[in-house]
Design a protein around this motif. Structure first.
Motif, mmCIF file in Angstrom:
data_model
loop_
_atom_site.group_PDB
_atom_site.id
_atom_site.type_symbol
_atom_site.label_atom_id
_atom_site.label_comp_id
_atom_site.label_asym_id
_atom_site.label_seq_id
_atom_site.Cartn_x
_atom_site.Cartn_y
_atom_site.Cartn_z
ATOM 1 N N ASP A 1 0.861 -1.175 0.000
ATOM 2 C CA ASP A 1 0.000 0.000 0.000
ATOM 3 C C ASP A 1 0.906 1.236 0.000
ATOM 4 O O ASP A 1 1.577 1.518 0.996
ATOM 5 C CB ASP A 1 -0.903 0.007 1.229
ATOM 6 C CG ASP A 1 -1.886 1.171 1.219
ATOM 7 O OD1 ASP A 1 -1.717 2.088 0.399
ATOM 8 O OD2 ASP A 1 -2.822 1.155 2.031
ATOM 9 N N PRO A 2 0.969 1.981 -1.106
ATOM 10 C CA PRO A 2 1.876 3.135 -1.151
ATOM 11 C C PRO A 2 1.611 4.164 -0.068
ATOM 12 O O PRO A 2 2.519 4.930 0.290
ATOM 13 C CB PRO A 2 1.614 3.729 -2.545
ATOM 14 C CG PRO A 2 1.044 2.598 -3.343
ATOM 15 C CD PRO A 2 0.248 1.787 -2.369
ATOM 16 N N ASP A 3 0.390 4.197 0.502
ATOM 17 C CA ASP A 3 0.068 5.188 1.525
ATOM 18 C C ASP A 3 0.552 4.788 2.912
ATOM 19 O O ASP A 3 0.578 5.618 3.824
ATOM 20 C CB ASP A 3 -1.446 5.421 1.569
ATOM 21 C CG ASP A 3 -1.930 6.204 0.357
ATOM 22 O OD1 ASP A 3 -1.101 6.910 -0.249
ATOM 23 O OD2 ASP A 3 -3.113 6.091 0.010
ATOM 24 N N THR A 4 0.944 3.509 3.098
ATOM 25 C CA THR A 4 1.368 3.060 4.431
ATOM 26 C C THR A 4 2.656 2.252 4.400
ATOM 27 O O THR A 4 3.098 1.768 5.444
ATOM 28 C CB THR A 4 0.268 2.197 5.068
ATOM 29 O OG1 THR A 4 0.041 1.027 4.232
ATOM 30 C CG2 THR A 4 -1.041 2.966 5.200
ATOM 31 N N ALA A 5 3.274 2.084 3.215
ATOM 32 C CA ALA A 5 4.416 1.170 3.083
ATOM 33 C C ALA A 5 5.645 1.625 3.832
ATOM 34 O O ALA A 5 6.515 0.810 4.169
ATOM 35 C CB ALA A 5 4.752 0.964 1.607
ATOM 36 N N ALA A 6 5.768 2.913 4.103
ATOM 37 C CA ALA A 6 6.957 3.429 4.800
ATOM 38 C C ALA A 6 6.719 3.397 6.304
ATOM 39 O O ALA A 6 6.568 4.439 6.952
ATOM 40 C CB ALA A 6 7.286 4.831 4.316
ATOM 41 N N ASP A 7 6.659 2.195 6.850
ATOM 42 C CA ASP A 7 6.449 2.016 8.290
ATOM 43 C C ASP A 7 5.194 2.746 8.763
ATOM 44 O O ASP A 7 5.194 3.462 9.768
ATOM 45 C CB ASP A 7 7.666 2.505 9.075
ATOM 46 C CG ASP A 7 8.953 1.813 8.645
ATOM 47 O OD1 ASP A 7 8.884 0.594 8.370
ATOM 48 O OD2 ASP A 7 9.993 2.474 8.546
ATOM 49 N N GLY A 8 4.109 2.574 7.987
ATOM 50 C CA GLY A 8 2.843 3.194 8.335
ATOM 51 C C GLY A 8 2.622 4.555 7.720
ATOM 52 O O GLY A 8 1.532 5.120 7.832
ATOM 53 N N ARG A 9 3.612 5.097 7.047
ATOM 54 C CA ARG A 9 3.495 6.403 6.411
ATOM 55 C C ARG A 9 3.578 6.238 4.887
ATOM 56 O O ARG A 9 4.047 5.209 4.409
ATOM 57 C CB ARG A 9 4.606 7.341 6.884
ATOM 58 C CG ARG A 9 4.603 7.595 8.398
ATOM 59 C CD ARG A 9 5.689 8.606 8.784
ATOM 60 N NE ARG A 9 7.000 8.221 8.320
ATOM 61 C CZ ARG A 9 7.803 7.362 8.956
ATOM 62 N NH1 ARG A 9 7.408 6.802 10.098
ATOM 63 N NH2 ARG A 9 8.989 7.076 8.480
ATOM 64 N N PRO A 10 3.179 7.268 4.133
ATOM 65 C CA PRO A 10 3.271 7.172 2.670
ATOM 66 C C PRO A 10 4.724 7.079 2.211
ATOM 67 O O PRO A 10 5.626 7.666 2.816
ATOM 68 C CB PRO A 10 2.618 8.473 2.179
ATOM 69 C CG PRO A 10 1.770 8.931 3.317
ATOM 70 C CD PRO A 10 2.474 8.495 4.568
ATOM 71 N N LEU A 11 4.928 6.340 1.135
ATOM 72 C CA LEU A 11 6.253 6.290 0.510
ATOM 73 C C LEU A 11 6.633 7.668 0.000
ATOM 74 O O LEU A 11 5.832 8.362 -0.630
ATOM 75 C CB LEU A 11 6.260 5.302 -0.659
ATOM 76 C CG LEU A 11 6.439 3.821 -0.347
ATOM 77 C CD1 LEU A 11 6.276 2.999 -1.626
ATOM 78 C CD2 LEU A 11 7.788 3.550 0.288
ATOM 79 N N ALA A 12 7.853 8.080 0.264
ATOM 80 C CA ALA A 12 8.321 9.384 -0.195
ATOM 81 C C ALA A 12 8.501 9.374 -1.705
ATOM 82 O O ALA A 12 8.775 8.330 -2.311
ATOM 83 C CB ALA A 12 9.639 9.729 0.490
ATOM 84 N N PRO A 13 8.349 10.514 -2.358
ATOM 85 C CA PRO A 13 8.581 10.581 -3.803
ATOM 86 C C PRO A 13 9.995 10.119 -4.156
ATOM 87 O O PRO A 13 10.950 10.358 -3.426
ATOM 88 C CB PRO A 13 8.374 12.061 -4.126
ATOM 89 C CG PRO A 13 7.464 12.562 -3.052
ATOM 90 C CD PRO A 13 7.867 11.803 -1.814
ATOM 91 N N GLY A 14 10.099 9.469 -5.287
ATOM 92 C CA GLY A 14 11.383 8.948 -5.751
ATOM 93 C C GLY A 14 11.208 7.565 -6.342
ATOM 94 O O GLY A 14 10.096 7.044 -6.475
ATOM 95 N N VAL A 15 12.330 6.947 -6.714
ATOM 96 C CA VAL A 15 12.319 5.604 -7.288
ATOM 97 C C VAL A 15 12.672 4.602 -6.199
ATOM 98 O O VAL A 15 13.677 4.762 -5.495
ATOM 99 C CB VAL A 15 13.315 5.493 -8.457
ATOM 100 C CG1 VAL A 15 13.385 4.064 -8.965
ATOM 101 C CG2 VAL A 15 12.910 6.437 -9.579
#
Length: 813
Positions: free
Chosen positions: A459-473
């Motif tokens: 889920d791109p909105d939660t993949a960063a340890d519960g937060r949205p993935l930051a812009p980038g590759v």
């Protein structure tokens, strides 16, 4: 043994222009295979005029020489040289190379075949990349096995980082100047291993090495009669000396220590597998022959072996070589007879993996455990088998395993790693059964790979340890832990399906922040996500590939796509936007086929998700049943996919065809008044519609090019011009002629296809391609005489309903 010479056949006089490639062929008792070899050369698509074949008959006694002469009489590219038997292929090959005139030389054996396109493809590769050596993919004939590891398609293959050095046979394309400038020839004092000397010297001297890996260029045969030179009996020195000569060459020419060790390790693998092990494994070699072989091999080891080469050797090869270096000949002879597929499964202890080869932890042998350890050698294997959007989440599935380990106690995590490597986020996976891997790769049940499968939800909105993935590759990796052994693998993107599909799902606009999320395949074939469109924006494109009038409607066909979005997810609408009033009119579309040639002219990221469409624009009803208001209307294409809407101005593949779509179309509206509708191409290549004659007026559609007295009859006036009005009925177009104060006359104007000699009028307004418009030339009798030369005025007229459209008048004195 030297045989009496055949008659010498006079060489065919060389053609004036040198060939592109010379095929060099040493021939000795090659019947009946020789005929097939020559037939394969005759079929070469490069063309007989671009090649020559120099066949050197090395004293054959089976009719090969006569067969060559028969072919030379009917196949001009073939030149035949007869000589006494030299005892090996080096002499005949060298003589043919000396005689060669081609820019390139290809070395072929007389009992092998070339693929029909082999020379054309290999020469093409060399010309395109300025290659000195070109490898062509090989295949086996007659049960001969050929390794394909060296033949990965590459325009430029590095000698040290690719696998090209695995192929040291001479059946390659060589630049002739490379061979001549460096004096590279086959050593005539060797009848075994001369190929490797020649190829190694050429590869070390080459600036560019290329590989044609997408076509079987050469078919190497295993002869049924067993007449291969490599099958002849040889002495211990004859077995070892060719390998040592190549290693001497490498040691002399390669100055970088790591590169030198890598190439030398290849020949230690060779000397172990082809020289030492057959002698150690068989009792028929016991005695003086085995002792001599051991002595010669030890001299090579004393000269060139370095422990830094161990990683370049397979584990079992290193174990055998260790026993040889330590003088453990009894253990070496047991290991030489050992077949690797018969071993027991690996032993895993405290994060270390051991392969239980013979003598593992045998107290009597006393071999150290490190010789059997495989921990750092085991490679991870994986595949991504699926990727799909489930609502706003991306589901990725695949399988991952580690060589030599059953998948018990397995744990796999999906990793998202920023392109700069500074950030990594872990996602859990669900393991799925994979019994097919056990059947395919379990080595007859030795390994259980039934739990290698995994599935992860991203889920791109939660993949960063519960937060949205930051812009980038973000690159996708898998971390697999099996029995305490860990590997991390960068995931390969799903391959294209057999029907040309695109299994990577399309991009989306995520809920948090509105950034685009685009899964894509990198140039190296890896799986990645672009957040925010920095590298893979969700841009769209549209193109009109055809425009024509169908009754009262303008039919527009074309294609559109959103980059990285599959076509089955995209719908299209045509949108007309008025420049003057900013009004907007939408027109529905229908699916249609796409002219591929027109699409190929436009660049697109990755694979374009193309959607063909057809739309009918009826100017009299387009605005919710009412006529299109006056103005200039730009055509846009609105593309919609789940979570994505893009609108692009519609480009045209080419200007509207004059033959069926002249510039102005007069249509009669509900009020009975005609309206002028003109589809046209803007100067920047976009499609637009002029409704009401904003730009395209009768004055720039009814054009007079000139009027003057006919050169052959001074009492006739010749009037010429062009007409850009669509669908003008015969008889409607007329010429108004006024002579002095006389009453005007109306004359019909017949239209015809334009000719190069027809004069071109001056063109007001934004018109282009007037030269393609229908032309007319009318001869009109006019009064006059020696004392009467009245002014003559001509005007081109087109009545439409109650309206009269007219050109600018032209006056002739």
């Amino acid at each position: 043994m030297l045989r009496s010479a055949h008659r010498t056949r006079p060489a065919t006089p060389p053609s004036p222009s040198p060939p592109v490639v010379t095929v060099v062929m040493a021939v000795y008792n090659a019947m009946p295979y020789l005929t097939e070899a020559l037939e394969s050369l005759e079929r070469q698509t490069i063309g007989a005029h671009r090649m020559e074949i120099i066949a050197v008959d090395d004293g054959s006694t089976d009719g090969s020489g006569a067969e060559l002469d028969r072919w030379a009489d009917r196949f001009p590219p073939l030149r035949v040289i007869h000589q006494q038997n030299s005892g090996g292929p080096s002499g005949p090959r060298n003589r043919a190379i000396d005689e060669a005139r081609g820019r390139y030389v290809f070395v072929a054996d007389a009992d092998d075949l070339l693929g029909d396109e082999a020379l054309e493809r290999m020469v093409g590769m060399a010309e395109e990349n300025d290659s000195d050596v070109v490898l062509g993919r090989m295949a086996g004939l007659g049960g001969r096995e050929v390794s394909v590891l060296a033949f990965k398609h590459a325009a430029r293959a590095d000698l040290y980082t690719s696998n090209v050095y695995r192929s040291l046979n001479p059946q390659k394309l060589f630049r002739r100047s490379l061979l001549n400038d460096h004096g590279i020839r086959f050593p005539v004092d060797l009848w075994l291993g001369e190929d490797q000397m020649f190829c190694t010297e050429a590869m070390l001297a080459a600036h560019v090495i290329s590989v044609v890996g997408d076509y079987d260029c050469y078919y190497a045969r295993r002869r049924e009669d067993g007449q291969h030179l490599t099958l002849r009996d040889r002495s211990a020195w004859q077995s070892v000396e060719p390998v040592k000569r190549v290693m001497d060459l490498i040691a002399e020419r390669v100055t970088d220590a790591d590169n030198r060790r890598q190439l030398l390790a290849r020949h230690f693998r060779q000397i172990m597998g082809k020289v030492l092990l057959p002698v150690a494994a068989s009792e028929k070699f016991a005695g003086a022959f085995r002792d001599d072989t051991y002595r010669y091999v030890r001299e090579v080891c004393d000269t060139y072996w370095e422990p830094e080469m161990i990683p370049h050797l397979p584990a079992l090869t290193w174990l055998r070589l260790y026993c040889f270096l330590e003088g453990r000949y009894t253990q070496l002879e047991v290991l030489a007879r050992f077949e690797e597929h018969s071993q027991d499964p690996e032993i895993v202890e405290n994060g270390r993996v051991f392969r239980p080869y013979p003598f593992f932890r045998d107290p009597a042998a006393g071999l150290p455990d490190e010789l059997f350890e495989m921990t750092d050698r085991l490679k991870a294997r994986h595949a991504v088998t699926g990727a799909r959007w489930d609502g706003d989440t991306l589901t990725v599935s695949g399988h991952a395993r580690i060589d030599g380990l059953s998948t018990r106690d397995v744990a796999t995590r999906l990793l998202l790693r920023s392109r700069d490597g500074a950030r990594t986020h872990e996602l859990p996976t669900r393991h799925t059964p994979t019994p097919e891997l056990t059947r395919e790769h379990g080595k007859d049940g030795r390994y259980d790979l039934g739990l290698a499968g995994w599935e992860a939800t991203l889920d791109p909105d939660t993949a960063a340890d519960g937060r949205p993935l930051a812009p980038g590759v973000w690159d996708l990796w898998a971390r697999v832990d099996i029995q305490g052994i860990r590997r991390e693998i960068r995931l390969t993107a799903p391959a294209a399906t057999d029907d040309g599909g695109w299994p990577i799902p399309g991009g989306r606009i995520r809920a948090a922040g509105g950034d685009s999320v685009v899964p894509y395949r990198t140039k190296g074939g890896k799986f990645a996500l672009d957040i925010g469109g920095g590298l893979r924006p969700l841009t769209a494109q549209g193109m009109a590939t055809g425009q024509r009038w169908d009754g009262e409607a303008l039919r527009v066909t074309g294609a559109g796509w959103i980059d990285s979005v599959p076509r089955e997810e995209v719908t299209a609408q045509l949108v007309l936007r008025c420049r003057q009033s900013r009004l907007q009119v939408t027109v529905p579309t229908r699916p249609a086929d796409i002219p591929r040639e027109a699409l190929d002219a436009l660049p697109a990221h990755g694979v374009p998700a193309d959607l063909g469409f057809t739309a009918d624009i009826d100017p009299l009803t387009a605005d919710h049943g009412s006529p299109l208001p006056p103005g200039v209307w730009d055509l846009h294409l609105r593309l919609t996919a789940p979570g994505v809407t893009r609108e692009v101005r519609l480009r045209a593949a080419g200007a509207p065809a004059t033959g069926e779509l002249w510039r102005v179309r007069p249509l009669t509206g509900p009020d009975g008044r005609p309206r002028l509708i003109t589809p046209y191409l803007t100067r920047t290549g976009y499609l637009a519609l002029d409704s009401g004659g904003i730009y395209f007026t009768p004055e720039n559609q009814l054009l007079l090019a000139g009027a003057g007295r006919a050169p052959d009859n001074r009492r006739e006036l010749v009037v010429s011009g062009r007409v850009g009005v669509y669908g003008t009925p015969p008889g409607d177009l007329r010429l108004r002629l006024t002579v002095g104060d006389d009453a005007p006359r109306l004359l019909p104007v017949p239209l015809a296809a334009p000719r190069p000699a027809d004069p071109l009028p001056a063109v007001p307004g934004p018109e282009r391609d007037v030269a393609e418009w229908p032309a007319f030339s009318v001869r009109v009798p006019v009064p006059g005489g020696a004392f009467r030369r009245p002014a003559i005025t001509v005007r081109l007229e087109l009545p439409v309903g109650e309206e009269l459209y007219a050109s600018r008048p032209l006056t002739v004195n």
